[in-house]
Design a protein around this motif. Structure first.
Motif, mmCIF file in Angstrom:
data_model
loop_
_atom_site.group_PDB
_atom_site.id
_atom_site.type_symbol
_atom_site.label_atom_id
_atom_site.label_comp_id
_atom_site.label_asym_id
_atom_site.label_seq_id
_atom_site.Cartn_x
_atom_site.Cartn_y
_atom_site.Cartn_z
ATOM 1 N N ASP A 42 72.957 29.950 67.240
ATOM 2 C CA ASP A 42 73.228 28.609 67.757
ATOM 3 C C ASP A 42 73.876 27.757 66.672
ATOM 4 O O ASP A 42 74.036 28.184 65.524
ATOM 5 N N ALA A 43 74.247 26.539 67.037
ATOM 6 C CA ALA A 43 74.973 25.674 66.113
ATOM 7 C C ALA A 43 74.151 25.328 64.881
ATOM 8 O O ALA A 43 74.703 25.090 63.799
ATOM 9 N N GLY A 44 72.851 25.283 65.030
ATOM 10 C CA GLY A 44 71.998 24.961 63.891
ATOM 11 C C GLY A 44 71.723 26.129 62.963
ATOM 12 O O GLY A 44 71.116 25.958 61.906
ATOM 13 N N ALA A 48 70.486 32.646 61.349
ATOM 14 C CA ALA A 48 70.939 32.719 59.961
ATOM 15 C C ALA A 48 69.873 32.202 59.005
ATOM 16 O O ALA A 48 69.650 32.766 57.929
ATOM 17 N N ARG A 49 69.194 31.128 59.394
ATOM 18 C CA ARG A 49 68.140 30.581 58.549
ATOM 19 C C ARG A 49 66.981 31.567 58.424
ATOM 20 O O ARG A 49 66.415 31.748 57.346
ATOM 21 N N ASN A 111 78.467 29.759 60.316
ATOM 22 C CA ASN A 111 79.052 28.439 60.050
ATOM 23 C C ASN A 111 77.986 27.377 59.817
ATOM 24 O O ASN A 111 78.301 26.180 59.759
ATOM 25 N N ALA A 112 76.748 27.791 59.685
ATOM 26 C CA ALA A 112 75.666 26.831 59.456
ATOM 27 C C ALA A 112 75.874 26.127 58.124
ATOM 28 O O ALA A 112 76.404 26.716 57.172
ATOM 29 N N PRO A 113 75.469 24.860 58.021
ATOM 30 C CA PRO A 113 75.746 24.085 56.802
ATOM 31 C C PRO A 113 75.099 24.658 55.541
ATOM 32 O O PRO A 113 75.596 24.441 54.433
ATOM 33 N N PHE A 114 74.017 25.406 55.696
ATOM 34 C CA PHE A 114 73.322 25.965 54.538
ATOM 35 C C PHE A 114 73.812 27.366 54.173
ATOM 36 O O PHE A 114 73.391 27.932 53.182
ATOM 37 N N ALA A 115 74.696 27.938 54.987
ATOM 38 C CA ALA A 115 75.041 29.357 54.857
ATOM 39 C C ALA A 115 75.724 29.678 53.528
ATOM 40 O O ALA A 115 75.453 30.723 52.926
#
Length: 266
Positions: A42-44, A48-49, A111-115
């Motif tokens: 998902d976008a968040g 990935a987290r 594309n997550a901000p923390f990736a």
């Protein structure tokens, strides 16, 4: 930094689930990692987290503490007491190495901000582990020992295949530099080819094996081809990846020769 546990510490799993195994990395992470790489997150960046967090957490349990020393992972650790298992089993390190590249593939696609930050951290874990693995390869045979830091142990095929898979993927993706690792990969494949028989039998694979209490237990592990499907699968995967490399190099050479010929014709 507790001393190694007594043999009774490594009995059957309890309801408290306090034992962290090297195998756990590959059992937990690749599915959400592949879903992330396939664009199903998902976008968040929920998947990935999870991948980044679990990868870092499991690696922190399995890698040696500064006091314990070295870069090879333990077969397991008692998360309740902090005590490591006796030994650094090859296939447990193989599971971890293959998990590193699954993690890196996922975080590279996210594309997550923390990736981006998580990718850099995971790459460091992979690099340090890969460097430690490369340092203990048996250079005359090309394979690695059943216990990685014990050269009196027999040479084990499944761990060698797993390391080959992870290192090929790491180098080809640019997560590892080629020159330090490619010679070892060539030796590993030579070693693997020697134990792949014309009949399809593959020698030197440890049977399914839990965490044990002494090096003697690991030395005595049965080498049963029919009961080591994860090992056999890794041998097949290593062969496919290396064949793809060879084909890619041949196609590149063919394209280069064709381009040169057309240029001369003009």
């Amino acid at each position: 930094d507790s001393p190694a546990p007594t043999p009774s510490s490594w009995g059957p799993e309890t309801d408290e689930h306090q034992f962290v195994w090297g195998d756990d990395m590959y059992m937990a992470i690749p599915l959400p990692a592949r879903m992330t790489a396939a664009g199903l997150d998902d976008a968040g960046g929920t998947y990935a987290r999870f991948v980044a967090t679990q990868h870092a957490l499991l690696a922190s349990h399995l890698k040696p503490t500064p006091r314990e020393g070295g870069g090879l992972f333990w077969h397991g650790r008692d998360a309740k007491s902090g005590a490591p298992s006796c030994c650094k089993w090859g296939r447990a390190n193989g599971w971890a190495m293959m998990t590193h590249v699954e993690t890196l593939s996922a975080l590279s696609a996210s594309n997550a901000p923390f990736a981006k930050e998580a990718l850099a951290a995971a790459r460091q874990i992979f690099f340090r582990h890969a460097t430690a693995i490369a340092a203990v390869q048996n250079t005359s045979d090309g394979r690695w020992h059943q216990l990685l830091d014990n050269t009196t142990m027999w040479l084990e095929t499944s761990a060698t295949a797993m390391f080959t898979v992870a290192l090929v993927r790491g180098v080809d993706a640019g997560w590892l530099a080629g020159p330090p690792f490619n010679p070892g990969l060539a030796r590993a494949w030579e070693g693997l080819q020697r134990v792949i028989h014309a009949s399809g039998y593959v020698a030197g694979m440890c049977d399914g094996f839990g965490i044990h209490s002494s090096p003697a237990d690991y030395q005595g592990c049965k080498q049963l081809y029919g009961k080591s499907q994860p090992g056999l699968g890794s041998v097949l995967k290593a062969a496919v990846l290396l064949a793809g490399r060879k084909l890619g190099a041949a196609l590149a050479l063919h394209y280069s020769d064709s381009t040169t010929t057309r240029s001369r014709a003009r």
